[in-house]
Enzyme design. Structure first.
Site, PDB file in Angstrom:
ATOM      1  N   ASP A 236       0.828  -1.209   0.000  1.00 57.00           N
ATOM      2  CA  ASP A 236       0.000   0.000   0.000  1.00 57.00           C
ATOM      3  C   ASP A 236       0.858   1.253   0.000  1.00 57.00           C
ATOM      4  O   ASP A 236       2.037   1.224   0.362  1.00 57.00           O
ATOM      5  CB  ASP A 236      -0.948   0.016   1.219  1.00 57.00           C
ATOM      6  CG  ASP A 236      -0.214   0.114   2.550  1.00 57.00           C
ATOM      7  OD1 ASP A 236       0.766  -0.638   2.747  1.00 57.00           O
ATOM      8  OD2 ASP A 236      -0.608   0.937   3.401  1.00 57.00           O
TER       9      ASP A 236
ATOM     10  N   GLU B 176       0.120  -1.109   5.638  1.00 49.06           N
ATOM     11  CA  GLU B 176       1.157  -0.654   6.569  1.00 49.06           C
ATOM     12  C   GLU B 176       0.965   0.819   6.911  1.00 49.06           C
ATOM     13  O   GLU B 176       1.155   1.237   8.053  1.00 49.06           O
ATOM     14  CB  GLU B 176       2.540  -0.871   5.950  1.00 49.06           C
ATOM     15  CG  GLU B 176       3.702  -0.652   6.918  1.00 49.06           C
ATOM     16  CD  GLU B 176       4.318   0.736   6.854  1.00 49.06           C
ATOM     17  OE1 GLU B 176       5.276   0.979   7.602  1.00 49.06           O
ATOM     18  OE2 GLU B 176       3.841   1.599   6.064  1.00 49.06           O
TER      19      GLU B 176
HETATM   20 ZN   LIG Z   1       6.896   2.043   3.968  1.00 53.94          ZN
END
Ligand SMILES: [Zn+2]
Length: 414
Positions: free
Chosen positions: A83, A178
């Protein structure tokens, strides 16, 4: 190793919009991440990693089987997140390769104000002759962390195509979300089955990070008393004013993000939810020592109690939620994990740059979930910015370090 491999993959991955979304409750939080995760499964299978699969939460895992005679080595993992930051535009990314960079300022075509100035970006000086990749000026690039994804894929390809390079079992994971702090939430450490792992999600060549902040989230809630303001004399207690007093009493010359660096921690009020009756102040608490968090929280409690002591009838409540802990507390018990990375960089001709992270990584959480996980460079620069950039050569250096780590036969790592 040819350097076309990581770059060519990187240019493909960044065109997929994989911004995560903290308002979503699904995992992964956005469908764009699934598009890239599925592509990675196809590519891994195309390279012969037949067990490559995507689980129901959006985690890709795959194995490079050990070469002959190394099957009993402990499995080592490599992890990157797919992401990109939701804080910046990330759709329709148009990557531009500035071949054989000549050391001058880099102008991005879609916005005249978007210029990578050599004077502002010292790291550019060491990139002369390299191939620099930027976005076009209106979006982020997504090198954080598609540079890590591309470096891992290039290393997989290298190991698969060169069976004479002996190595133990290698586990690969690509993870979602994340950037919204959920990357480790549904990571199945047991299924991954590695004794340690390395996230490939750092900046300059040589970065080796095994110390992060310890972090708590604290909420200080002031209880006031609301009444009709026209008839409030000697009765109303304004919780907004109590919270304001509390914030004003925070140290002016230290203990804040804007006054600290290196190994100093801080307290950081970042959201106020205000009404006369009840006002909450949310604070981030950061320190490299977990015991330092407790000290800072006690200090804030004392401060808040002093404030309400001056307002009879007022009250205050505290809530502390742990966010993540300094991965060093785990890695100090497994020094061979960091040593293996140091030695691998040495064999690749790279001098390690070891410095603490003033933040957390998925590795901070994974380390405490039983998978010691330091972070290594991927070549990313200017994270979460329209001026984000990476060099093709740095991604290849990251791939070389991954290969060197996979080759190491230090069984002491068990
Ligand atoms: Zn990163």
């Amino acid at each position: 190793m040819t350097h076309t491999s990581a770059l060519e993959r990187f240019l493909r991955y960044v065109t997929i919009d994989t911004r995560s979304d903290e308002h979503s409750t699904s995992s992964p939080s956005t469908p764009g991440q699934l598009t890239l995760l599925k592509l990675l499964v196809e590519e891994l299978q195309g390279l012969g990693l037949t067990d490559a699969s995507l689980d129901e939460h959006g985690y890709v895992m795959a194995t490079i089987p050990a070469t002959d005679g190394r099957a009993d080595d402990p499995a080592i993992g490599f992890i990157a997140h797919v992401d990109t930051s939701p804080e910046m535009p990330g759709a329709d990314v148009r990557p531009i390769v500035h071949r054989a960079y000549d050391g001058s300022d880099i102008l991005l075509p879609d916005d005249p104000a978007a210029v990578l100035r050599v004077g502002d970006i010292p790291a550019l000086a060491s990139q002369i002759g390299n191939d620099i990749v930027t976005a076009s000026g209106t979006t982020l690039l997504g090198a954080d962390d598609k540079a890590g994804v591309a470096a891992i894929m290039a290393a997989v390809e290298h190991l698969v195509r060169n069976p004479d390079v002996a190595h133990g079992p290698v586990r690969i994971a690509f993870t979602p979300d994340e950037e919204i702090g959920r990357g480790a939430d549904r990571f199945d450490v047991k299924k991954f089955g590695a004794v340690c792992a390395y996230t490939i999600d750092g900046g300059s060549v040589g970065e080796l990070e095994y110390e992060s902040f310890s972090a708590d989230a604290m909420t200080v809630t002031f209880q006031g008393f609301n009444t009709h303001p026209g008839y409030a004399k000697d009765r109303m207690i304004n919780a907004i004013k109590l919270a304001a007093e509390f914030i004003v009493r925070l140290p002016q010359d230290g203990l804040s993000p804007e006054t600290t660096e290196d190994r100093e921690g801080f307290v950081h009020p970042y959201v106020v939810d205000a009404s006369v009756e009840r006002t909450s102040v949310k604070l981030l608490i950061r320190d490299f020592l977990t015991s330092g968090l407790r000290q800072k929280e006690s200090f804030l409690e004392r401060l808040a109690h002093e404030v309400v002591a001056g307002a009879p009838g007022a009250g205050v409540e505290f809530k502390v939620e742990p966010s993540y802990r300094n991965m060093r507390e785990v890695l100090d018990r497994h020094p061979e994990v960091v040593e293996r990375a140091r030695a691998a960089m040495g064999r690749a001709g790279i001098t390690p740059i070891e410095k603490p992270i003033r933040g957390g990584t998925d590795g901070s959480r994974l380390s405490f979930m039983g998978l010691p996980t330091p972070n290594l460079f991927a070549g990313e620069h200017n994270f979460h910015s329209r001026l984000e950039w990476v060099s093709a050569q740095d991604m290849d250096r990251a791939a070389q370090v991954i290969v060197q780590i996979a080759r190491s036969s230090d069984r002491a790592i068990e």
